[in-house]
Write a protein that holds these residues in place. Structure first.
Motif, mmCIF file in Angstrom:
data_model
loop_
_atom_site.group_PDB
_atom_site.id
_atom_site.type_symbol
_atom_site.label_atom_id
_atom_site.label_comp_id
_atom_site.label_asym_id
_atom_site.label_seq_id
_atom_site.Cartn_x
_atom_site.Cartn_y
_atom_site.Cartn_z
ATOM 1 N N TYR A 25 1.006 -1.264 -0.112
ATOM 2 C CA TYR A 25 -0.135 0.067 0.123
ATOM 3 C C TYR A 25 0.919 1.186 0.251
ATOM 4 O O TYR A 25 1.960 1.279 0.619
ATOM 5 N N ILE A 26 0.467 2.192 -0.776
ATOM 6 C CA ILE A 26 1.210 3.602 -0.810
ATOM 7 C C ILE A 26 0.357 4.785 -0.212
ATOM 8 O O ILE A 26 -0.948 4.827 -0.650
ATOM 9 N N ASP A 27 0.613 5.171 0.802
ATOM 10 C CA ASP A 27 0.068 6.817 1.177
ATOM 11 C C ASP A 27 0.909 7.703 0.881
ATOM 12 O O ASP A 27 1.849 8.060 1.120
ATOM 13 N N GLY A 28 0.279 8.327 -0.489
ATOM 14 C CA GLY A 28 1.084 9.329 -1.143
ATOM 15 C C GLY A 28 1.090 10.922 -0.408
ATOM 16 O O GLY A 28 1.682 11.887 -0.880
ATOM 17 N N THR A 29 0.410 10.823 0.687
ATOM 18 C CA THR A 29 0.210 12.144 1.595
ATOM 19 C C THR A 29 0.427 11.637 3.108
ATOM 20 O O THR A 29 -0.855 11.877 3.840
ATOM 21 N N LEU A 30 1.644 11.318 3.356
ATOM 22 C CA LEU A 30 1.619 10.638 4.757
ATOM 23 C C LEU A 30 0.912 11.350 5.829
ATOM 24 O O LEU A 30 0.499 10.810 6.794
ATOM 25 N N GLY A 31 1.477 12.597 5.998
ATOM 26 C CA GLY A 31 0.927 13.581 7.089
ATOM 27 C C GLY A 31 1.470 12.834 8.330
ATOM 28 O O GLY A 31 2.748 12.490 8.467
ATOM 29 N N GLY A 32 0.696 12.891 9.277
ATOM 30 C CA GLY A 32 1.200 12.378 10.665
ATOM 31 C C GLY A 32 1.021 10.892 10.587
ATOM 32 O O GLY A 32 1.119 10.243 11.727
ATOM 33 N N ILE A 50 4.309 1.916 1.845
ATOM 34 C CA ILE A 50 5.288 2.887 1.479
ATOM 35 C C ILE A 50 4.645 4.366 1.809
ATOM 36 O O ILE A 50 3.467 4.797 1.104
ATOM 37 N N GLY A 51 5.066 5.059 2.639
ATOM 38 C CA GLY A 51 4.555 6.520 3.033
ATOM 39 C C GLY A 51 5.281 7.755 2.410
ATOM 40 O O GLY A 51 6.590 7.627 2.364
ATOM 41 N N ILE A 52 4.623 8.455 1.690
ATOM 42 C CA ILE A 52 5.547 9.681 0.907
ATOM 43 C C ILE A 52 4.836 10.882 1.409
ATOM 44 O O ILE A 52 3.928 11.223 1.679
ATOM 45 N N ASP A 53 5.863 11.842 1.888
ATOM 46 C CA ASP A 53 5.307 13.215 1.976
ATOM 47 C C ASP A 53 6.704 14.223 1.924
ATOM 48 O O ASP A 53 7.769 13.866 1.853
ATOM 49 N N GLN A 54 6.271 15.317 1.398
ATOM 50 C CA GLN A 54 7.345 16.357 1.217
ATOM 51 C C GLN A 54 7.634 17.175 2.434
ATOM 52 O O GLN A 54 8.270 18.189 2.153
ATOM 53 N N ASP A 55 6.932 17.129 3.547
ATOM 54 C CA ASP A 55 7.261 18.052 4.675
ATOM 55 C C ASP A 55 8.017 17.200 5.562
ATOM 56 O O ASP A 55 7.657 16.158 6.134
ATOM 57 N N ILE A 83 6.165 9.212 -7.870
ATOM 58 C CA ILE A 83 5.849 7.721 -7.606
ATOM 59 C C ILE A 83 6.542 6.806 -8.531
ATOM 60 O O ILE A 83 6.910 5.838 -8.087
ATOM 61 N N LYS A 84 6.741 7.127 -9.793
ATOM 62 C CA LYS A 84 7.375 6.140 -10.750
ATOM 63 C C LYS A 84 8.796 5.965 -10.448
ATOM 64 O O LYS A 84 9.261 5.039 -10.257
ATOM 65 N N GLU A 85 9.611 7.002 -10.153
ATOM 66 C CA GLU A 85 10.838 7.196 -9.720
ATOM 67 C C GLU A 85 11.149 6.427 -8.235
ATOM 68 O O GLU A 85 12.172 5.596 -7.962
ATOM 69 N N ILE A 86 10.204 6.558 -7.436
ATOM 70 C CA ILE A 86 10.244 5.988 -6.039
ATOM 71 C C ILE A 86 10.131 4.427 -6.107
ATOM 72 O O ILE A 86 10.800 3.878 -5.432
ATOM 73 N N MET A 87 8.942 4.307 -6.815
ATOM 74 C CA MET A 87 8.606 2.659 -7.127
ATOM 75 C C MET A 87 9.977 2.212 -7.460
ATOM 76 O O MET A 87 10.051 0.720 -7.152
ATOM 77 N N ASP A 219 -2.023 21.030 -10.521
ATOM 78 C CA ASP A 219 -1.275 20.261 -11.588
ATOM 79 C C ASP A 219 -0.523 19.046 -11.248
ATOM 80 O O ASP A 219 -0.686 18.105 -12.169
ATOM 81 N N VAL A 220 0.039 19.149 -10.119
ATOM 82 C CA VAL A 220 0.393 17.811 -9.394
ATOM 83 C C VAL A 220 -0.614 16.582 -9.564
ATOM 84 O O VAL A 220 -0.419 15.159 -9.904
ATOM 85 N N LEU A 221 -1.821 16.811 -8.975
ATOM 86 C CA LEU A 221 -2.713 15.842 -8.718
ATOM 87 C C LEU A 221 -3.300 15.550 -10.529
ATOM 88 O O LEU A 221 -3.321 14.235 -10.656
ATOM 89 N N ARG A 222 -3.411 16.404 -11.172
ATOM 90 C CA ARG A 222 -3.849 16.099 -12.678
ATOM 91 C C ARG A 222 -2.854 15.187 -13.317
ATOM 92 O O ARG A 222 -3.301 14.384 -14.043
ATOM 93 N N ASP A 223 -1.596 15.607 -13.115
ATOM 94 C CA ASP A 223 -0.634 14.992 -13.942
ATOM 95 C C ASP A 223 -0.258 13.416 -13.266
ATOM 96 O O ASP A 223 0.658 12.688 -13.971
ATOM 97 N N SER A 224 -0.483 13.077 -11.837
ATOM 98 C CA SER A 224 -0.125 12.095 -11.444
ATOM 99 C C SER A 224 -1.253 11.110 -11.131
ATOM 100 O O SER A 224 -0.821 9.691 -11.195
ATOM 101 N N LEU A 225 -2.487 11.198 -11.278
ATOM 102 C CA LEU A 225 -3.559 10.352 -11.038
ATOM 103 C C LEU A 225 -3.618 9.108 -12.122
ATOM 104 O O LEU A 225 -3.718 7.695 -11.371
#
Length: 315
Positions: A25-32, A50-55, A83-87, A219-225
């Protein structure tokens, strides 16, 4: 300050993911890590998250929260658009579920120095990733009146966008705008007093617009979904929680296109464009918070959950 963020639509999202104990499972906006914690609780020793966050603050908080799950969890500081690069780096080809909980976290809103708040006078910042050099201050002082009008109208959906943009440009001619307090005063002066008295905080929509523009959220959402849906195993699910009508529209549109991508004219008896369905939309109408959740967490108010299930056509 402790990283606090109450996960919105938590039970509904976990149920919609239909978690397999051995799944990835991938959590693309990990947050807390609130959603991720509930996912990990349902995983076997062979399962993985796999948890991803930029903060950076979110990363630190989530690592602490999820440390009891050991090697099941991999945390990556990045944006989900990578996500492609991370995976590829992690050697993962497919996932059984992907989650995005969009928007700004309670921690980011409540930590005044991050500059997201319109309730305190602090430097204009609003970066979700503090490695980024551009800030809200650059947008407020550097964008033309026409550009400011566009983002406040489109991303803030504010009917006073034209007047707000005009007032910002007039004010910055006297001195560069540096703080949220200065910007709030300008916005207040651009909105009629009658409207200010009736609605919510007058700066809310403009702050939202600047934040979305700065962090390229739409833009990020549109390009990534599309890429994310392609990463799912057969029967895997994509769950997206939005807090903004524009985000929700993007998710709804892309999910529909992935379900029925055919571009042949309706009068054609058979499809000749060759575009194949990627699966099906599970939520014809978005799932919204219960009355109970809204009483407990007022920030859940505008949230909507949409779900897509990947299906591979039989060969």
């Amino acid at each position: 300050m402790e990283f606090k963020h109450k996960s919105v639509l938590l039970e509904e999202t976990i149920e919609a993911l239909q978690i397999k104990p051995d799944g990835i499972y991938i959590d693309g906006t990990l947050g807390g890590g609130g959603h991720s914690y509930e996912i990990c609780k349902r995983l076997s020793e062979r399962g993985r998250l796999i948890g991803i966050d930029q903060d950076a603050d979110a990363i630190d908080a989530a690592k602490k929260r999820l440390e009891e799950f050991g090697d099941k969890v991999t945390v990556v500081r990045s944006n989900y658009c990578e996500i492609k690069e991370i995976m590829s780096r992690l050697g993962i080809e497919k996932a059984d579920g992907i989650l995005l909980d969009l928007g700004v976290s309670s921690y980011q809103l409540d930590t005044a120095e991050r500059g997201f708040t319109y309730r305190e006078d602090v430097p204009l910042d609003m970066r979700m990733d503090q490695r980024q050099t551009m800030t809200a201050r650059d947008i407020v002082n550097g964008y033309s009146e026409k550009e400011l009008y566009r983002i406040i109208r489109d991303y803030g959906e504010d009917k006073f966008a034209k007047n707000i943009a005009k007032h910002i440009v007039m004010a910055r001619q006297k001195k560069e705008l540096e703080t949220t307090g200065e910007l709030i005063e300008i916005i207040k002066n651009a909105i009629p007093a009658k409207v200010r008295a009736a609605g919510g905080h007058p700066a809310k929509r403009t702050f939202q617009a600047i934040r979305i523009e700065l962090n390229r959220e739409l833009d990020v959402l549109r390009d990534s979904l599309g890429d994310m849906i392609d990463f799912l195993n057969d029967g895997g699910r994509m769950c997206v929680i939005t807090f903004h009508s524009l985000e929700d529209r993007i998710v709804k549109t892309i999910f529909r296109e992935k379900e029925d991508p055919c571009i042949c004219p309706r009068e054609f008896p058979v499809c000749i464009c060759g575009r194949k369905s990627k699966g099906k939309v599970i939520t014809r109408k978005p799932i919204i918070p219960s009355e109970e959740e809204l009483l407990e967490n007022k920030r859940a108010k505008s949230s909507k959950l949409r779900v897509f299930e990947r299906r591979y056509e039989e060969k």
